[in-house]
Scaffold this motif. Structure first.
Motif, mmCIF file in Angstrom:
data_model
loop_
_atom_site.group_PDB
_atom_site.id
_atom_site.type_symbol
_atom_site.label_atom_id
_atom_site.label_comp_id
_atom_site.label_asym_id
_atom_site.label_seq_id
_atom_site.Cartn_x
_atom_site.Cartn_y
_atom_site.Cartn_z
ATOM 1 N N HIS A 176 4.500 9.236 14.062
ATOM 2 C CA HIS A 176 4.495 8.118 15.007
ATOM 3 C C HIS A 176 3.272 8.222 15.925
ATOM 4 C CE1 HIS A 176 5.759 4.860 17.420
ATOM 5 N NE2 HIS A 176 7.037 4.946 17.170
ATOM 6 N N ASN A 177 2.935 9.442 16.371
ATOM 7 C CA ASN A 177 1.753 9.629 17.209
ATOM 8 C C ASN A 177 0.476 9.304 16.437
ATOM 9 O OD1 ASN A 177 3.260 10.393 19.395
ATOM 10 N ND2 ASN A 177 3.111 12.577 18.954
ATOM 11 N N MET A 178 0.431 9.679 15.149
ATOM 12 C CA MET A 178 -0.749 9.404 14.339
ATOM 13 C C MET A 178 -0.882 7.908 14.062
ATOM 14 S SD MET A 178 -0.878 12.576 11.597
ATOM 15 C CE MET A 178 -0.038 11.624 10.406
ATOM 16 N N LEU A 179 0.253 7.230 13.873
ATOM 17 C CA LEU A 179 0.216 5.810 13.536
ATOM 18 C C LEU A 179 -0.369 4.962 14.646
ATOM 19 C CD1 LEU A 179 3.666 5.187 11.848
ATOM 20 C CD2 LEU A 179 1.445 4.850 10.805
ATOM 21 N N GLY A 180 -0.024 5.280 15.862
ATOM 22 C CA GLY A 180 -0.443 4.415 16.949
ATOM 23 C C GLY A 180 0.275 3.088 16.830
ATOM 24 N N PRO A 181 -0.263 2.031 17.422
ATOM 25 C CA PRO A 181 0.443 0.755 17.414
ATOM 26 C C PRO A 181 0.345 -0.016 16.102
ATOM 27 C CG PRO A 181 -1.595 0.580 18.655
ATOM 28 C CD PRO A 181 -1.448 2.027 18.256
ATOM 29 N N THR A 182 -0.620 0.307 15.207
ATOM 30 C CA THR A 182 -0.825 -0.554 14.055
ATOM 31 C C THR A 182 -0.357 0.021 12.729
ATOM 32 O OG1 THR A 182 -3.069 0.295 13.819
ATOM 33 C CG2 THR A 182 -2.797 -1.737 15.074
ATOM 34 N N GLY A 183 -0.368 1.316 12.540
ATOM 35 C CA GLY A 183 0.045 1.884 11.259
ATOM 36 C C GLY A 183 -0.989 1.632 10.184
ATOM 37 N N TYR A 184 -0.530 1.385 8.966
ATOM 38 C CA TYR A 184 -1.435 1.073 7.866
ATOM 39 C C TYR A 184 -2.173 -0.212 8.161
ATOM 40 C CZ TYR A 184 1.021 4.363 4.778
ATOM 41 O OH TYR A 184 1.554 5.459 4.209
ATOM 42 N N SER A 185 -3.350 -0.345 7.551
ATOM 43 C CA SER A 185 -4.075 -1.600 7.694
ATOM 44 C C SER A 185 -3.240 -2.703 7.058
ATOM 45 C CB SER A 185 -5.438 -1.514 7.000
ATOM 46 O OG SER A 185 -5.269 -1.570 5.593
ATOM 47 N N VAL B 33 -4.246 -4.882 5.069
ATOM 48 C CA VAL B 33 -4.618 -4.997 3.660
ATOM 49 C C VAL B 33 -3.765 -4.037 2.835
ATOM 50 C CG1 VAL B 33 -6.473 -4.593 1.983
ATOM 51 C CG2 VAL B 33 -6.964 -5.777 4.135
ATOM 52 N N GLN B 34 -3.613 -2.798 3.282
ATOM 53 C CA GLN B 34 -2.792 -1.837 2.563
ATOM 54 C C GLN B 34 -1.335 -2.275 2.522
ATOM 55 O OE1 GLN B 34 -3.411 2.107 4.138
ATOM 56 N NE2 GLN B 34 -5.389 2.325 3.120
ATOM 57 N N GLU B 35 -0.842 -2.838 3.598
ATOM 58 C CA GLU B 35 0.540 -3.302 3.618
ATOM 59 C C GLU B 35 0.740 -4.458 2.638
ATOM 60 O OE1 GLU B 35 3.387 -2.107 4.955
ATOM 61 O OE2 GLU B 35 2.098 -0.412 5.428
ATOM 62 N N ARG B 36 -0.211 -5.384 2.606
ATOM 63 C CA ARG B 36 -0.106 -6.512 1.661
ATOM 64 C C ARG B 36 -0.162 -6.014 0.220
ATOM 65 N NH1 ARG B 36 -3.605 -9.297 5.390
ATOM 66 N NH2 ARG B 36 -5.347 -8.830 4.013
ATOM 67 N N GLU B 37 -1.061 -5.073 -0.060
ATOM 68 C CA GLU B 37 -1.155 -4.520 -1.413
ATOM 69 C C GLU B 37 0.146 -3.832 -1.819
ATOM 70 O OE1 GLU B 37 -5.956 -3.561 -1.613
ATOM 71 O OE2 GLU B 37 -4.547 -1.918 -1.300
ATOM 72 N N ALA B 38 0.694 -3.023 -0.915
ATOM 73 C CA ALA B 38 1.935 -2.315 -1.218
ATOM 74 C C ALA B 38 3.085 -3.298 -1.415
ATOM 75 C CB ALA B 38 2.264 -1.313 -0.113
ATOM 76 N N GLU B 39 3.140 -4.327 -0.606
ATOM 77 C CA GLU B 39 4.211 -5.319 -0.724
ATOM 78 C C GLU B 39 4.078 -6.101 -2.029
ATOM 79 O OE1 GLU B 39 7.778 -6.831 0.424
ATOM 80 O OE2 GLU B 39 6.676 -5.153 1.282
ATOM 81 N N MET B 40 2.846 -6.442 -2.401
ATOM 82 C CA MET B 40 2.619 -7.170 -3.647
ATOM 83 C C MET B 40 3.017 -6.312 -4.844
ATOM 84 S SD MET B 40 1.793 -9.813 -5.334
ATOM 85 C CE MET B 40 1.027 -10.902 -4.171
ATOM 86 N N LEU B 41 2.599 -5.041 -4.845
ATOM 87 C CA LEU B 41 2.948 -4.169 -5.960
ATOM 88 C C LEU B 41 4.460 -3.959 -6.021
ATOM 89 C CD1 LEU B 41 2.163 -2.517 -8.382
ATOM 90 C CD2 LEU B 41 1.628 -0.602 -6.846
ATOM 91 N N ALA B 42 5.110 -3.776 -4.885
ATOM 92 C CA ALA B 42 6.571 -3.621 -4.876
ATOM 93 C C ALA B 42 7.230 -4.861 -5.472
ATOM 94 C CB ALA B 42 7.075 -3.379 -3.454
ATOM 95 N N SER B 43 6.738 -6.040 -5.128
ATOM 96 C CA SER B 43 7.298 -7.277 -5.679
ATOM 97 C C SER B 43 7.057 -7.372 -7.180
ATOM 98 C CB SER B 43 6.686 -8.490 -4.980
ATOM 99 O OG SER B 43 7.038 -8.476 -3.613
ATOM 100 N N LEU B 44 5.867 -6.953 -7.636
ATOM 101 C CA LEU B 44 5.567 -6.976 -9.069
ATOM 102 C C LEU B 44 6.430 -5.987 -9.842
ATOM 103 C CD1 LEU B 44 1.673 -7.279 -8.986
ATOM 104 C CD2 LEU B 44 3.316 -9.035 -9.699
ATOM 105 N N ILE B 45 6.750 -4.877 -9.214
ATOM 106 C CA ILE B 45 7.625 -3.889 -9.852
ATOM 107 C C ILE B 45 9.044 -4.438 -9.946
ATOM 108 C CG2 ILE B 45 8.764 -1.653 -9.485
ATOM 109 C CD1 ILE B 45 6.003 -0.640 -8.455
ATOM 110 N N PHE B 46 9.498 -5.079 -8.868
ATOM 111 C CA PHE B 46 10.870 -5.589 -8.849
ATOM 112 C C PHE B 46 11.066 -6.831 -9.711
ATOM 113 C CE2 PHE B 46 12.114 -3.103 -5.013
ATOM 114 C CZ PHE B 46 13.285 -2.598 -5.531
#
Length: 166
Positions: free
Chosen positions: A107-116, A118-131
């Motif tokens: 949580h300290n490393m993440l700060g307020p934003t976490g992953y970029s 772009v990375q979140e969109r890519e991960a969400e797209m791949l998760a949707s393609l897998i499902f």
């Protein structure tokens, strides 16, 4: 990437975790985020992936429905599969109480934003393609001569595209 990933049939998140661990050549350890919070308190994150020198770790929210929990886990697996920056932990969570320390450090490393985003969109797209194929399996072709005719004429494919799987 989703096309080259051999999804388990029948689909299971547990088996997909094993496949990702084998593909990465690293042990994958799943931890519930609920254990790392006080009773009745919501975890600060839905999911998170991290690694140490000995293993990959996937933290997930389990105070939700089973399908949502599975989607969170597959989303986090997608970060590993996409080669995204994974948080490195100096101390692996060997004992359940270590989860709180790990989450605090992350949580300290993440700060307020976490992953970029772009990375979140890519991960969400791949998760949707897998499902997508896992939750909407294609009806197998007919047997015998009828199956051959359907394949030759593209009948099955057109019917599925137009009307969805039966």
């Amino acid at each position: 990437m989703a096309a080259e990933l051999r999804l388990p049939q029948p689909f299971s998140v547990e088996r997909l975790c094993q496949i990702v661990a084998e593909r990465r050549g690293r042990e994958l350890i799943l931890h519930s985020l609920t254990r790392a919070t006080q009773a009745g308190e919501q975890p600060p994150l839905r999911g998170l992936c991290a690694r140490t020198d000995r293993a990959d770790f996937l933290f997930f929210q389990d105070r939700t429905t089973a399908p949502h929990r599975d989607h969170i886990i597959v989303h986090e697996l997608a970060h590993f599969l996409c080669g995204h920056t994974i948080f490195v932990l100096d101390t692996p969570p060997d004992r359940p109480t270590d989860d709180q320390l790990v989450l605090g450090a992350v949580h300290n490393m993440l700060g307020p934003t976490g992953y970029s985003t772009v990375q979140e969109r890519e991960a969400e797209m791949l998760a949707s393609l897998i499902f997508a194929p896992a939750t909407n399996p294609v009806t197998p072709p007919s047997a015998g001569m009828l199956g051959g005719l359907e394949a030759a004429l593209g009948y099955r494919r057109r019917m599925i595209e137009e009307f969805g799987p039966s």
